[in-house]
Write an enzyme that holds these catalytic residues in place. Structure first.
Site, short mmCIF file in Angstrom:
data_model
loop_
_atom_site.label_atom_id
_atom_site.label_comp_id
_atom_site.label_asym_id
_atom_site.label_seq_id
_atom_site.Cartn_x
_atom_site.Cartn_y
_atom_site.Cartn_z
N THR A 123 0.86 -1.19 0.00
CA THR A 123 0.00 0.00 0.00
C THR A 123 0.90 1.24 0.00
O THR A 123 1.71 1.42 0.92
CB THR A 123 -0.90 -0.02 1.25
OG1 THR A 123 -1.64 -1.23 1.24
CG2 THR A 123 -1.85 1.17 1.27
N GLU A 149 -3.61 -4.68 -2.68
CA GLU A 149 -4.14 -5.91 -2.08
C GLU A 149 -5.26 -5.56 -1.10
O GLU A 149 -5.14 -4.61 -0.35
CB GLU A 149 -3.00 -6.63 -1.34
CG GLU A 149 -3.40 -7.90 -0.66
CD GLU A 149 -4.08 -8.87 -1.62
OE1 GLU A 149 -3.46 -9.28 -2.61
OE2 GLU A 149 -5.25 -9.22 -1.37
N PHE A 150 -6.33 -6.36 -1.11
CA PHE A 150 -7.46 -6.08 -0.23
C PHE A 150 -7.74 -7.21 0.76
O PHE A 150 -8.80 -7.25 1.37
CB PHE A 150 -8.72 -5.81 -1.07
CG PHE A 150 -8.56 -4.63 -2.00
CD1 PHE A 150 -8.73 -3.34 -1.53
CD2 PHE A 150 -8.19 -4.81 -3.33
CE1 PHE A 150 -8.55 -2.25 -2.36
CE2 PHE A 150 -8.01 -3.72 -4.17
CZ PHE A 150 -8.19 -2.44 -3.69
N ASN A 206 -9.75 1.66 2.68
CA ASN A 206 -9.43 1.50 4.10
C ASN A 206 -9.95 2.67 4.93
O ASN A 206 -10.45 2.48 6.04
CB ASN A 206 -7.92 1.34 4.29
CG ASN A 206 -7.49 -0.12 4.10
OD1 ASN A 206 -8.34 -0.98 3.87
ND2 ASN A 206 -6.21 -0.39 4.19
N CYS A 258 -3.02 -1.96 8.98
CA CYS A 258 -3.50 -1.20 7.82
C CYS A 258 -4.29 0.06 8.16
O CYS A 258 -3.87 1.15 7.82
CB CYS A 258 -4.32 -2.12 6.92
SG CYS A 258 -3.30 -3.39 6.17
N LYS A 318 -7.46 -8.67 15.91
CA LYS A 318 -8.72 -9.30 15.53
C LYS A 318 -8.55 -10.81 15.66
O LYS A 318 -7.41 -11.28 15.80
CB LYS A 318 -9.14 -8.90 14.11
CG LYS A 318 -8.17 -9.36 13.02
CD LYS A 318 -8.50 -8.74 11.70
CE LYS A 318 -9.34 -9.64 10.86
NZ LYS A 318 -9.49 -9.20 9.48
N ARG A 325 -0.07 -5.55 15.80
CA ARG A 325 0.28 -4.17 15.45
C ARG A 325 -0.94 -3.27 15.71
O ARG A 325 -2.03 -3.54 15.23
CB ARG A 325 0.71 -4.09 13.97
CG ARG A 325 2.06 -4.75 13.73
CD ARG A 325 2.47 -4.73 12.27
NE ARG A 325 1.85 -5.76 11.48
CZ ARG A 325 2.16 -6.03 10.20
NH1 ARG A 325 3.08 -5.31 9.58
NH2 ARG A 325 1.56 -6.99 9.54
N1 LIG Z 1 -1.35 -7.14 6.37
C1 LIG Z 1 -2.45 -6.86 5.71
O1 LIG Z 1 -3.57 -7.27 6.08
C2 LIG Z 1 -2.38 -6.07 4.43
C3 LIG Z 1 -3.49 -6.05 3.57
C4 LIG Z 1 -3.40 -5.31 2.39
C5 LIG Z 1 -2.25 -4.60 2.09
N2 LIG Z 1 -1.20 -4.62 2.97
C6 LIG Z 1 0.02 -3.88 2.60
O2 LIG Z 1 0.96 -4.82 2.10
C7 LIG Z 1 2.30 -4.44 2.47
C8 LIG Z 1 2.96 -5.57 3.25
O3 LIG Z 1 2.24 -5.75 4.45
P1 LIG Z 1 2.51 -7.03 5.38
O4 LIG Z 1 1.52 -6.95 6.49
O5 LIG Z 1 2.60 -8.23 4.56
O6 LIG Z 1 3.97 -6.66 5.93
P2 LIG Z 1 4.98 -7.60 6.74
O7 LIG Z 1 5.75 -6.70 7.61
O8 LIG Z 1 4.24 -8.75 7.34
O9 LIG Z 1 5.94 -8.21 5.61
C9 LIG Z 1 6.88 -7.48 4.88
C10 LIG Z 1 8.02 -8.42 4.51
O10 LIG Z 1 8.90 -7.77 3.60
C11 LIG Z 1 10.24 -8.17 3.90
N3 LIG Z 1 11.17 -7.21 3.27
C12 LIG Z 1 11.39 -5.92 3.58
N4 LIG Z 1 12.28 -5.38 2.72
C13 LIG Z 1 12.61 -6.34 1.83
C14 LIG Z 1 13.47 -6.39 0.69
N5 LIG Z 1 14.15 -5.31 0.26
N6 LIG Z 1 13.58 -7.56 0.02
C15 LIG Z 1 12.89 -8.65 0.43
N7 LIG Z 1 12.05 -8.66 1.49
C16 LIG Z 1 11.92 -7.51 2.18
C17 LIG Z 1 10.27 -8.21 5.41
O11 LIG Z 1 11.33 -8.98 5.90
C18 LIG Z 1 8.90 -8.84 5.70
O12 LIG Z 1 8.97 -10.25 5.76
C19 LIG Z 1 2.15 -3.14 3.25
O13 LIG Z 1 2.29 -2.07 2.36
C20 LIG Z 1 0.72 -3.20 3.77
O14 LIG Z 1 0.17 -1.95 3.99
C21 LIG Z 1 -1.24 -5.34 4.11
#
Ligand SMILES: NC(=O)c1ccc[n+]([C@@H]2O[C@H](COP(=O)([O-])OP(=O)(O)OC[C@H]3O[C@@H](n4cnc5c(N)ncnc54)[C@H](O)[C@@H]3O)[C@@H](O)[C@H]2O)c1
Length: 428
Positions: A123, A149-150, A206, A258, A318, A325
């Site tokens: 995001t 991603e949703f 969101n 998020c 949840k 977080r």
């Molecule tokens: N968690 C959710 O429900 C959700 C839903 C929709 C969108 N998003 C968005 O998706 C994105 C990721 O969210 P998340 O919750 O999966 O995050 P997360 O922190 O769980 O995962 C991020 C991963 O990226 C890795 N990483 C960081 N830099 C890197 C690099 N240069 N090369 C390889 N790996 C690297 C980290 O080690 C980590 O494992 C965010 O922008 C978030 O806002 C999250």
């Protein structure tokens, strides 16, 4: 198609597994060696229902592999960027992980030229895709797409396999065609648009969901004073097809990775552009104060919390996730600590994560044990195992049978009949 997924967190791992299940050949990349070592063994570093089982299946089929080295993605036609975009100290989205992985993609591409599409799933603020495209896209061999991603944590794999919609922001027809091929066979409405529109769709979605929650939470405060029942009010509202039943549940506030960070990032973006989003500002303010308001309801019944044993049931932001977080439980723990209460906590999955932050809290293996000797039990996360409780046993073992239902999920009439004091959120 050969696909790489950079970042194997909640979004990246789910994306990697679901793309493999669609039949693509996927390599998942992460910087964290311990994470990749676990994944290679079929162990999921995150708790997400059904994900580990699916992971094992696609690993055994050999269509999903993992690596810490992006060079192992040298043959990938599509590279998804799923790294974190956390809140920076000023509230803006921290794009350092994203820009680092974009730079890695640039190096990989220069060393191994072929036609590729870099897909931003993280995001990101409106304009980021265009900014990245200015660095990366050549319109010939390298394209940049925004594909937000949703998925919902706790239901991530099911959401990824059956998405509500697929939003593709691409400024080149060639890139759109690649994305259509990638998602061929996935039944979901498509929105094919510009990168900027795609990015705003994500933030706006969101922000709107957060608004619905805060609206109901604020209304629940009025409902408490009026002696009305917010659950019945929500039911009556949700039957209007213009409103719908989702996200009308009053509670202790939203959390997670998020809504809190995406609402502040959208506000910061608007401010930067000289636009006031005053409604969204209020949404955040209501959310910040909701756990505090909830604790005031507890204090109305138990004015002196010092040295009282308080059971907290549920700590994750949840149910069905280990994610803590921005979880409201953390604010409630702070409030209870300020009052001098002794905290007894239970969460089936997230307790170890909270324990790292709060070793002073006592953790129990069952809700029943957490409630034993407690002067009040507070439901913070509506895990199944925190809702369906043996009420007569709980009643007999509590020092004071008082229930404070932060999720309006306990059976109000039944527990009152069993002799408990019951306070919900906006219920009477
Ligand atoms: N968690 C959710 O429900 C959700 C839903 C929709 C969108 N998003 C968005 O998706 C994105 C990721 O969210 P998340 O919750 O999966 O995050 P997360 O922190 O769980 O995962 C991020 C991963 O990226 C890795 N990483 C960081 N830099 C890197 C690099 N240069 N090369 C390889 N790996 C690297 C980290 O080690 C980590 O494992 C965010 O922008 C978030 O806002 C999250």
């Amino acid at each position: 198609m050969k696909v790489a997924v950079i970042g194997t967190g909640y979004v990246g791992l789910t994306t990697a597994v679901s793309l493999a299940m669609y039949g693509h050949e996927v390599v998942g990349i992460d910087l964290v060696e311990a994470k990749i070592a676990m994944l290679k063994q079929g162990l999921s570093p995150i708790y997400e229902p059904g994900l580990e089982k699916a992971l094992v299946q696609v690993l055994q089929q050999g269509i999903l592999t993992f690596s810490t080295d992006l060079k192992d993605a040298k043959d990938s036609e599509v590279l998804f960027v799923c790294v974190g975009t956390p809140e920076a100290t000023d509230g803006t989205a921290d794009l350092s992980y994203l820009l680092a992985s974009i730079s890695d993609i640039g190096v990989l591409h220069n060393n191994n030229p072929m036609v590729r599409t870099a897909v931003i799933k993280s995001t990101v603020p409106v304009g980021t895709g265009d900014r990245v495209a200015a660095l990366l896209e050549d319109g010939q061999s390298l394209f940049v797409v925004s594909n937000p991603e949703f998925l919902r944590e706790g239901n991530a794999l099911a959401d990824a396999l059956k998405p509500s919609r697929i939003v593709i922001g691409a400024n080149h027809q060639a890139a759109r065609a690649v994305m259509e091929r990638l998602y061929e066979g996935v039944a979901a409405p498509r929105v094919i648009t510009t990168r900027a529109n795609a990015e705003l769709i994500k933030y706006a979605s969101n922000a709107f969901l957060a608004t619905r929650i805060s609206f109901m939470n604020e209304l629940s405060r009025l409902s408490t004073v009026l002696g009305t029942d917010i659950l019945t009010v929500a039911q009556g509202m949700g039957l209007d097809s213009r409103i719908g039943p989702e996200f009308l549940r009053a509670g202790v506030g939203y959390g997670g990775s998020c809504f809190p960070k995406d609402t502040i990032a959208l506000l910061q973006l608007a401010q930067e552009k000289g636009v006031s989003l005053s409604l969204l500002d209020k949404v955040r303010e209501v959310n910040r104060s909701q756990p505090v308001w909830f604790m005031q309801q507890v204090r109305k019944h138990i004015p002196e919390l010092k040295d009282k044993q308080i059971a907290l049931l549920g700590l994750a932001f949840k149910p069905d996730t280990d994610d803590i977080r921005e979880a409201p439980s953390l604010t409630i723990i702070e409030e209870l600590k300020k009052s001098g209460a002794e905290i007894r906590a239970y969460d089936p999955i997230a307790a170890p994560a909270v324990q790292k932050l709060h070793p002073e809290v006592t953790y129990f293996d069952t809700p029943e044990e957490a409630c034993k000797g407690a002067h009040a039990a507070l439901l913070i996360t509506e895990w199944k195992e925190c809702i369906q409780l043996p009420w007569s046993v709980i009643h007999a073992n509590m020092a004071q049978p008082a229930l404070f239902d932060g999720r309006n999920a306990w059976p109000m009439n039944e527990v009152r009949e069993a002799g408990f004091h019951y306070t919900g959120v906006g219920r009477s």
